[in-house]
Enzyme design. Structure first.
Site, short mmCIF file in Angstrom:
data_model
loop_
_atom_site.label_atom_id
_atom_site.label_comp_id
_atom_site.label_asym_id
_atom_site.label_seq_id
_atom_site.Cartn_x
_atom_site.Cartn_y
_atom_site.Cartn_z
N ASP A 1 48.44 26.25 -31.44
CA ASP A 1 49.87 26.34 -31.76
C ASP A 1 50.17 27.37 -32.84
O ASP A 1 49.26 27.92 -33.47
CB ASP A 1 50.42 24.95 -32.17
CG ASP A 1 49.50 24.23 -33.15
OD1 ASP A 1 48.69 24.89 -33.83
OD2 ASP A 1 49.60 23.00 -33.26
N HIS B 1 50.74 13.37 -33.09
CA HIS B 1 50.84 14.61 -32.30
C HIS B 1 49.48 15.29 -32.17
O HIS B 1 48.61 15.14 -33.02
CB HIS B 1 51.93 15.56 -32.83
CG HIS B 1 51.63 16.30 -34.10
ND1 HIS B 1 52.61 16.62 -35.02
CD2 HIS B 1 50.49 16.83 -34.62
CE1 HIS B 1 52.07 17.31 -36.01
NE2 HIS B 1 50.79 17.44 -35.79
N ASN C 1 51.99 11.39 -36.96
CA ASN C 1 52.76 10.68 -35.93
C ASN C 1 52.05 10.68 -34.58
O ASN C 1 52.65 10.36 -33.55
CB ASN C 1 54.16 11.29 -35.79
CG ASN C 1 54.12 12.75 -35.34
OD1 ASN C 1 53.04 13.30 -35.12
ND2 ASN C 1 55.27 13.36 -35.19
N GLU D 1 54.67 16.68 -29.90
CA GLU D 1 55.22 15.59 -30.69
C GLU D 1 55.49 14.37 -29.80
O GLU D 1 55.46 14.49 -28.57
CB GLU D 1 56.54 16.05 -31.34
CG GLU D 1 56.40 17.24 -32.28
CD GLU D 1 55.87 16.85 -33.66
OE1 GLU D 1 55.16 15.84 -33.78
OE2 GLU D 1 56.19 17.57 -34.62
C1 GLP Z 1 49.46 20.48 -37.79
C2 GLP Z 1 48.84 21.17 -36.58
C3 GLP Z 1 48.05 20.21 -35.74
C4 GLP Z 1 47.10 19.44 -36.65
C5 GLP Z 1 47.90 18.60 -37.61
C6 GLP Z 1 47.06 17.74 -38.53
O1 GLP Z 1 50.67 19.88 -37.53
N1 GLP Z 1 49.80 21.83 -35.76
O2 GLP Z 1 47.36 20.93 -34.74
O3 GLP Z 1 46.26 18.65 -35.88
O4 GLP Z 1 48.65 19.51 -38.40
O5 GLP Z 1 46.78 18.42 -39.70
P1 GLP Z 1 45.80 17.90 -40.81
O6 GLP Z 1 44.44 18.08 -40.27
O7 GLP Z 1 46.07 18.79 -41.99
O8 GLP Z 1 46.13 16.48 -41.08
#
Ligand code: GLP
Length: 239
Positions: free
Chosen positions: A66, A137, A135, A142
């Site tokens: 993403d 995702h 959440n 989402e």
């Molecule tokens: C972002 C990314 C996701 C990732 C998520 C969790 O929103 N777009 O791909 O999995 O964060 O991040 P973290 O590993 O910092 O909790």
């Protein structure tokens, strides 16, 4: 779905890096779909160390999951910069086989189609490594994301914009992003989902023990026949 609980973040990162390295040794030209966030940083650190010890990434293809919409690839909070600083810029990856969605594309829908076509051209995804949002995702799919979704522009959940705000000058992350879709993730031959820390425990519980629902996108991975949830003990306290 397999659930593997590791003692701590270091062990989780080592297991994830080993899985990527094993795939590379088995198939040097493998295609990887990979995440950003804080969780995979330990995995990237280890892969970079393995590269210094001789592991080559030259033939592999990499796709990121993403990118924020509207961010120039040089913006410090862009996933282009994150990937360059933490992984792509530190290994021998072939720049023509490294892909991050262009958040600044003049025609974002065309960029999504181009991205999806490029994944197909590289033979589909051999190994997809995912983080998980608070959440539930995955990528930026989402709650409510359709199982049939492909790479597309999405509106971010308000909670995601708040959780990710610290990377930005304002009080929120951008409103929209480009994300690889649920169907595209599902078509990966193997999926590894990483979760670490107590603040992910409720999310992991919902994904592992709750029903399969688009309210918790990660729960949908339970329908994938070759998925492993790699979780450290803090994130697994309730499963
Ligand atoms: C972002 C990314 C996701 C990732 C998520 C969790 O929103 N777009 O791909 O999995 O964060 O991040 P973290 O590993 O910092 O909790």
């Amino acid at each position: 779905m397999n659930l593997r609980v590791l003692p701590d973040y270091e062990a989780l990162s080592a297991a994830a890096a080993d899985a990527v390295a094993a795939k590379l040794r088995e198939k040097p030209e493998a295609t990887f779909l990979i995440p950003t966030g804080t969780t995979p940083l330990g995995m990237y650190r280890r892969l970079v160390a393995m590269h210094r010890d001789g592991l080559s990434f030259l033939q592999a293809a990499f796709f990121n999951l993403d990118e924020y919409l509207g961010l120039d690839p040089e913006h410090p909070a862009s996933y282009h910069v994150y990937m360059r600083e933490n992984f792509y810029g530190l290994i021998d990856a072939d720049p023509t086989r490294v892909h991050v969605p262009d958040g600044a594309a003049a025609d974002p829908d065309a960029e999504c189609e181009r991205y999806e076509a490029m994944i197909r051209k590289c033979g589909g995804v051999d190994l997809c490594v995912l983080g998980i949002g608070r959440n539930g995702h995955i990528g930026f799919n989402e709650p409510g994301a359709s199982f049939d979704s492909r790479t597309r522009v999405v509106r971010l959940a308000e909670t995601t914009r708040l959780v990710n705000a610290s990377d930005f000058a304002g009080d929120r992350a951008p409103e929209k992003a480009i994300t690889v879709g649920m169907r595209t993730i599902f078509e990966s031959r193997e999926v590894l989902m990483l979760a670490s820390g107590a603040n992910k425990a409720r999310t992991v519980e919902a994904a592992v023990e709750g029903g399969i629902t688009d309210r918790v996108p990660a729960s949908m991975l339970k329908q994938h026949e070759n998925t492993t949830f790699l979780v450290d003990r803090d994130a697994a306290t309730t499963v």
